[in-house]
Design a protein around this motif. Sequence first.
Motif, PDB file in Angstrom:
ATOM      1  N   PRO A 172      21.905  31.158  52.840  1.00 57.86           N
ATOM      2  CA  PRO A 172      22.164  32.535  52.413  1.00 57.86           C
ATOM      3  C   PRO A 172      23.005  32.591  51.141  1.00 57.86           C
ATOM      4  N   LEU A 173      22.784  33.625  50.347  1.00 54.83           N
ATOM      5  CA  LEU A 173      23.517  33.826  49.101  1.00 54.83           C
ATOM      6  C   LEU A 173      24.819  34.564  49.390  1.00 54.83           C
ATOM      7  N   ARG A 174      25.934  34.006  48.972  1.00 62.26           N
ATOM      8  CA  ARG A 174      27.243  34.623  49.208  1.00 62.26           C
ATOM      9  C   ARG A 174      27.525  35.639  48.099  1.00 62.26           C
ATOM     10  N   LEU A 175      27.856  36.879  48.505  1.00 61.47           N
ATOM     11  CA  LEU A 175      28.075  37.950  47.534  1.00 61.47           C
ATOM     12  C   LEU A 175      29.547  38.201  47.239  1.00 61.47           C
ATOM     13  N   THR A 176      30.429  37.991  48.204  1.00 63.70           N
ATOM     14  CA  THR A 176      31.857  38.232  47.990  1.00 63.70           C
ATOM     15  C   THR A 176      32.644  36.986  48.365  1.00 63.70           C
ATOM     16  N   THR A 177      33.755  36.791  47.690  1.00 66.57           N
ATOM     17  CA  THR A 177      34.588  35.604  47.924  1.00 66.57           C
ATOM     18  C   THR A 177      36.070  35.960  48.000  1.00 66.57           C
TER      19      THR A 177
ATOM     20  N   LYS B  40      28.749  40.891  41.396  1.00 65.05           N
ATOM     21  CA  LYS B  40      30.038  41.367  40.912  1.00 65.05           C
ATOM     22  C   LYS B  40      30.413  42.663  41.628  1.00 65.05           C
ATOM     23  N   PRO B  41      31.343  42.607  42.589  1.00 63.90           N
ATOM     24  CA  PRO B  41      31.746  43.820  43.313  1.00 63.90           C
ATOM     25  C   PRO B  41      32.490  44.797  42.403  1.00 63.90           C
ATOM     26  N   ALA B  42      32.293  46.088  42.650  1.00 62.60           N
ATOM     27  CA  ALA B  42      33.002  47.143  41.919  1.00 62.60           C
ATOM     28  C   ALA B  42      33.606  48.104  42.923  1.00 62.60           C
ATOM     29  N   GLN B  43      34.875  48.425  42.767  1.00 65.96           N
ATOM     30  CA  GLN B  43      35.529  49.373  43.673  1.00 65.96           C
ATOM     31  C   GLN B  43      35.137  50.789  43.269  1.00 65.96           C
ATOM     32  N   ILE B  44      34.600  51.562  44.217  1.00 60.67           N
ATOM     33  CA  ILE B  44      34.110  52.903  43.931  1.00 60.67           C
ATOM     34  C   ILE B  44      35.168  53.954  44.220  1.00 60.67           C
ATOM     35  N   THR B  45      35.822  53.876  45.374  1.00 57.54           N
ATOM     36  CA  THR B  45      36.872  54.844  45.713  1.00 57.54           C
ATOM     37  C   THR B  45      38.242  54.207  45.522  1.00 57.54           C
TER      38      THR B  45
END
Length: 460
Positions: free
Chosen positions: A341-346, A384-389
């Motif tokens: 599986p591909l890891r999205l967050t670390t 690349k995670p982005a914080q929305i709130t």
Amino acid sequence: SNTYTPTFTFTPSHTPTDTATATFTASNTYTPTATFTPSDTPTDTATATFTASNTYTPTFTFTPSDTATPTNTLTPTVLLIANSAGTLVSVTPSRTPTVTKTPTSTRTPSNTPTASFTPSVTSTPTPLPIIIGGSQCPFNSVLYTSSRASSSDVVSVGFAATSKPLVLSGAPTAINSAPNFSPDSRWVTFQSNRSGHYEIYATTVDGKTPVQQLTSSSSGDNMYPAWGALNQIAYEHHEGNTSQINIIEPKTRKITMVADASVHAVWSPNGNTLAYESQANGHWDIVLYNVSSKVKTSLTQNAGDNQGIAWAPNGTQIAFRSTRDGMPDLYVASIASKAAPLRLTTDNAVERNIAWAPDGIRIAYASDASGQSQIYVVNVNNRKPAQITKTASVNTSPTWRCDSSEIIYAAQDAGAAAHLYRVAPTGGGTPTALTSGAQADSAPVIGSTGGSASRTDEAR
């Protein structure tokens, strides 16, 4: 004084036993036939024509029926030579043999012609609607659970500013929760304890049809319904500390038991596969159940806990959270491939409430990476995670509008009830309240997502 009779070899002008040749002209004209079956049924009047893709040229085997035979026997004429002259006179045959050849033949075509056709439609087909989890979009409302001190309702509210909440569940003194849309967007299914324990119920999205009870158990609870694209409802049956996954046919009420020691069933977008979380091996794994073949396949096989199933809109991948590397990070696994599986967050945080965007590119989730639970979006391609709130509220349970333009989520301020908000998925925008009041609103769901939003909220 003697007569000389010469000897010689006679060679005819052609060999009588040669194979004769013939030219064959087909006496018939081949007209190919074909049956035209369109691959789909057009919604408008359409006409179609077809053109054969090849020219038919028959081939045949030619077999002569006779062997050429000369019609006469050669009798050479010989000149006598006097011994006194000693001169050899050349000899010429008196006639040349003729051959009569009348070949006959049989003809068997060696191939069967085929024809291809391309339909030409004379009208403009109606565009297909957006599909999310096997259901048509856009939806004009969101389902959620609205709770009071000792009871709760299943409620629907539209996105227009003038929209008013509509209670669908009835039985106001009961706990009604875990709503989910049907694939055709006309019905809502939910769980309720109005009979003394939890059963699965359904009503129409406009609230005009009396609530119908779908399950009836003598003991235990039936909870967390998930309505699939093939009009089957998966749910959990709980007896004490045990649980199993069942499937019920809404029309016939036929029930099929799928697996023990399992929870959180989520349908694939086409309804052919049911994914669920199994603890049969001592930890949580994700298992795929093929409805047609009844075959079960483990999607995850490692020592960590793998939970929080979210299907990609095209049904080729599943996003989930896993502790295989320590903290519960987000991963994406391919259904067809056996690749890791591909890891999205670390980050050193807890991620949960996974919701795949209808565009198939982005995944929304809740994470406490900033210190408390906020809504994030990660692009599956660049990871690349982005914080929305970025509010003081505890923000959870994101779900997407069908055009991926907005995220609906639940937000709770300290000492206040939770309510639903809407925000653009690009970040930086100010969230707008969708509900208000003294009640607590949670677990929003838009469209037939294949699973239970309420089950996703619980530590998933």
